[in-house]
Motif scaffolding. Structure first.
Motif, PDB file in Angstrom:
ATOM      1  N   MET A   1       0.840  -1.272  -0.097  1.00 43.98           N
ATOM      2  CA  MET A   1      -0.269   0.049  -0.137  1.00 43.98           C
ATOM      3  C   MET A   1       0.798   1.052  -0.018  1.00 43.98           C
ATOM      4  N   LYS A   2       0.496   2.115  -0.863  1.00 39.82           N
ATOM      5  CA  LYS A   2       1.326   3.760  -0.833  1.00 39.82           C
ATOM      6  C   LYS A   2       0.685   4.426  -0.013  1.00 39.82           C
ATOM      7  N   THR A   3       1.413   5.054   0.776  1.00 39.72           N
ATOM      8  CA  THR A   3       1.003   6.179   1.687  1.00 39.72           C
ATOM      9  C   THR A   3       1.578   7.269   1.428  1.00 39.72           C
ATOM     10  N   SER A   4       0.822   8.413   1.998  1.00 40.87           N
ATOM     11  CA  SER A   4       1.357   9.676   2.003  1.00 40.87           C
ATOM     12  C   SER A   4       1.478  10.429   3.361  1.00 40.87           C
ATOM     13  N   TYR A 258      -8.013   3.740   9.709  1.00 35.81           N
ATOM     14  CA  TYR A 258      -8.112   5.235   9.069  1.00 35.81           C
ATOM     15  C   TYR A 258      -7.001   5.253   7.953  1.00 35.81           C
ATOM     16  N   ALA A 259      -6.170   4.094   7.797  1.00 36.16           N
ATOM     17  CA  ALA A 259      -5.630   4.003   6.750  1.00 36.16           C
ATOM     18  C   ALA A 259      -5.802   4.640   5.338  1.00 36.16           C
ATOM     19  N   ASP A 264      -2.762   7.442  -0.852  1.00 34.12           N
ATOM     20  CA  ASP A 264      -2.907   8.426  -2.120  1.00 34.12           C
ATOM     21  C   ASP A 264      -3.439   7.592  -3.369  1.00 34.12           C
ATOM     22  N   GLU A 265      -3.728   6.359  -3.289  1.00 33.08           N
ATOM     23  CA  GLU A 265      -4.371   5.510  -4.340  1.00 33.08           C
ATOM     24  C   GLU A 265      -5.756   5.174  -3.774  1.00 33.08           C
ATOM     25  N   LEU A 272      -8.624  14.133   0.414  1.00 36.13           N
ATOM     26  CA  LEU A 272      -8.150  14.616   1.413  1.00 36.13           C
ATOM     27  C   LEU A 272      -6.882  15.371   1.093  1.00 36.13           C
ATOM     28  N   ASN A 273      -5.878  14.699   0.206  1.00 38.35           N
ATOM     29  CA  ASN A 273      -4.631  15.269  -0.415  1.00 38.35           C
ATOM     30  C   ASN A 273      -4.918  16.548  -1.120  1.00 38.35           C
ATOM     31  N   LYS A 274      -6.065  16.642  -1.627  1.00 38.46           N
ATOM     32  CA  LYS A 274      -6.526  17.731  -2.554  1.00 38.46           C
ATOM     33  C   LYS A 274      -7.107  18.861  -1.654  1.00 38.46           C
TER      34      LYS A 274
END
Length: 360
Positions: A1-4, A258-259, A264-265, A272-274
Motif C-alpha cells: 500500500m502506498k501512503t502519503s 483510518y489508513a 494516495d491511491e 483529502l490530499n486535494k
C-alpha cells in the motif's frame, strides 16, 4: 500500500504550484491610460528543451503547447506574444479594457481553479497645472481558505505584520532586536498552520466516516476524542508536516482502519490530499505586480517606484490571508498649455499696467 505523509502532500502542492512561482516567473502588469481605460498584461517564462522550442517554431498554434501555469486563466486574454532567448521562452498575454471595472471582471489569476476577485477604479482630478490620477485595485481576502483564523493565536497587528509587513513592528530596531522580535512571532504561525491542517483532516474524516470499514470507535466517540487526538498527533512535534499520519492514527486507536485517508491511491486519500493542498496553495502563490501610471508617479502606496517609472508590488498569497490587499498609486500629468496660458495672462496684466501707468 502506498501512503502519503504530510510532507508528501506539501511536496505535491509545491509541484502543483511551482509554475506560479519563480520557476515560471509569472508577472502581472497593469497599464492605466489618460482616458481612464486600462490594459492588463501577464507574462511567464519557462525553460524548454531544443526539441520543444523547435516544435513551437513550426506553427502559430504551436505556442499553445507551452505549459500554462495553473494560476492563470488563459481565456481572460486576447493577444498573445512569445519570445525566445536562449533556452528561455517567455509568453505574454495582453488585453485592453474600456474601464478598470471591466478589467476586474476578467482577472486572470486563479487560486485552486477559482478566479481571484478584485475591484478597481481610476479617479481623475483637474488641478489646472496638472491632472491628478489615482488608481486603486483591491484584491479580496482569501483567509477563509483556512478553517481557523490566525487572529485566534496572536494580536491583529502581529498577524498583519507577519503576512504583509504592515504595520512595521521592527522599525527603529537593530538587526539583532528585529530578529529576536520575528523569532518570537514564528511559534504562533507554526501552531496556526498545524492546527488548520489537523482540523481539515479531522473534519474530512468525520464527514467520510461511513467509508471506514470496521472503525474502532463510533463517529460520535471519534468527535469526542478530537482534543486528545490533536495532542497525540502534535506531541513532541514542532511541525505537523513531519508527522506520519497513518502511524499516529494507528498508535492512538490501535487500528489501521483510518489508513484509507492517507493512501494516495484510494478515493478518500486523493480527496483529502486535494483539500490539504488547497489550504496550502495560497502560501506559495507569488505573482509580482507592476503598475504603469500616466505622467509622473507621486505616491506609490505600499509599492516601490522602479527606475523605469513603474511601481512594483509584491503580490503574494500570504498578503491575502489577514485582509484585503490594496494596490494604489497617484500620478500627475502636467498641463504645458496651462503654464503657457498663465504666463500669457501675467504678461498681458503687466503690459496693461505699464500702458496704463504711461498714460497717466
Amino acid at each position: 500500500m502506498k501512503t502519503s505523509s504530510y510532507f508528501g502532500i506539501v511536496l505535491g502542492a509545491v509541484l502543483l504550484l511551482t509554475s506560479c512561482q519563480e520557476d515560471a516567473n509569472v508577472k502581472m502588469h497593469t497599464i492605466v491610460n489618460k482616458d481612464g481605460s486600462c490594459e492588463r498584461e501577464i507574462s511567464y517564462s519557462t525553460i524548454m528543451s531544443k526539441e520543444e522550442r523547435d516544435s513551437m517554431m513550426q506553427g502559430e498554434g504551436a505556442v499553445l503547447a507551452q505549459p500554462i501555469p495553473s494560476c492563470l486563466n488563459q481565456r481572460a486574454f486576447m493577444g498573445t506574444h512569445t519570445e525566445m532567448e536562449g533556452d528561455t521562452v517567455t509568453t505574454t498575454f495582453s488585453r485592453p479594457f474600456r474601464t478598470p471595472e471591466d478589467m476586474c471582471k476578467e482577472t486572470p489569476l486563479l487560486l485552486n481553479g477559482t478566479r481571484l476577485r478584485s475591484t478597481a477604479k481610476v479617479e481623475k482630478h483637474f488641478r489646472w497645472f496638472y491632472t491628478e490620477y489615482t488608481y486603486t485595485e483591491v484584491f479580496y481576502c482569501v483567509g477563509d481558505t483556512f478553517k481557523i483564523a490566525p487572529t485566534n493565536y496572536a494580536d491583529k497587528d502581529i498577524v498583519s505584520y507577519w503576512f504583509t509587513g504592515q504595520p512595521n513592528m521592527v522599525e527603529g530596531m537593530s538587526g539583532a532586536e528585529a530578529l529576536q522580535k520575528i523569532e518570537g512571532m514564528e511559534p504562533f504561525v507554526n501552531k496556526w498552520l498545524n492546527d488548520n491542517l489537523f482540523q481539515t483532516s479531522f473534519d474530512f474524516i468525520v464527514s467520510h466516516y461511513d467509508s471506514i470499514a470496521n472503525p474502532p470507535v463510533s463517529r460520535e466517540r471519534f468527535v469526542e476524542l478530537r482534543d486528545s487526538l490533536a495532542h497525540h498527533v502534535l506531541k513532541g512535534q514542532k511541525d505537523i508536516l513531519d508527522v506520519n499520519p497513518q502511524e499516529v492514527m494507528q498508535s492512538f486507536f490501535h487500528s489501521d482502519a483510518y489508513a484509507i485517508f492517507f493512501d494516495d491511491e484510494t478515493p478518500c486519500g486523493k480527496e483529502l490530499n486535494k483539500e490539504l493542498t488547497n489550504s496550502l496553495n495560497i502560501l506559495w502563490f507569488n505573482v509580482p505586480y507592476t503598475l504603469t501610471m500616466p505622467g509622473k508617479v507621486t505616491d506609490t502606496g505600499n509599492g516601490t517606484l522602479q527606475p523605469d517609472g513603474t511601481v512594483f508590488y509584491p503580490f503574494t498569497g500570504e498578503r491575502l490571508i489577514p485582509q484585503d490587499y490594496v494596490i494604489t498609486a497617484t500620478s500627475h500629468v502636467t498641463h504645458i498649455w496651462a503654464y503657457i496660458l498663465t504666463l500669457l495672462v501675467i504678461l498681458i496684466a503687466i503690459g496693461s499696467f505699464l500702458i496704463s501707468k504711461r498714460r497717466r
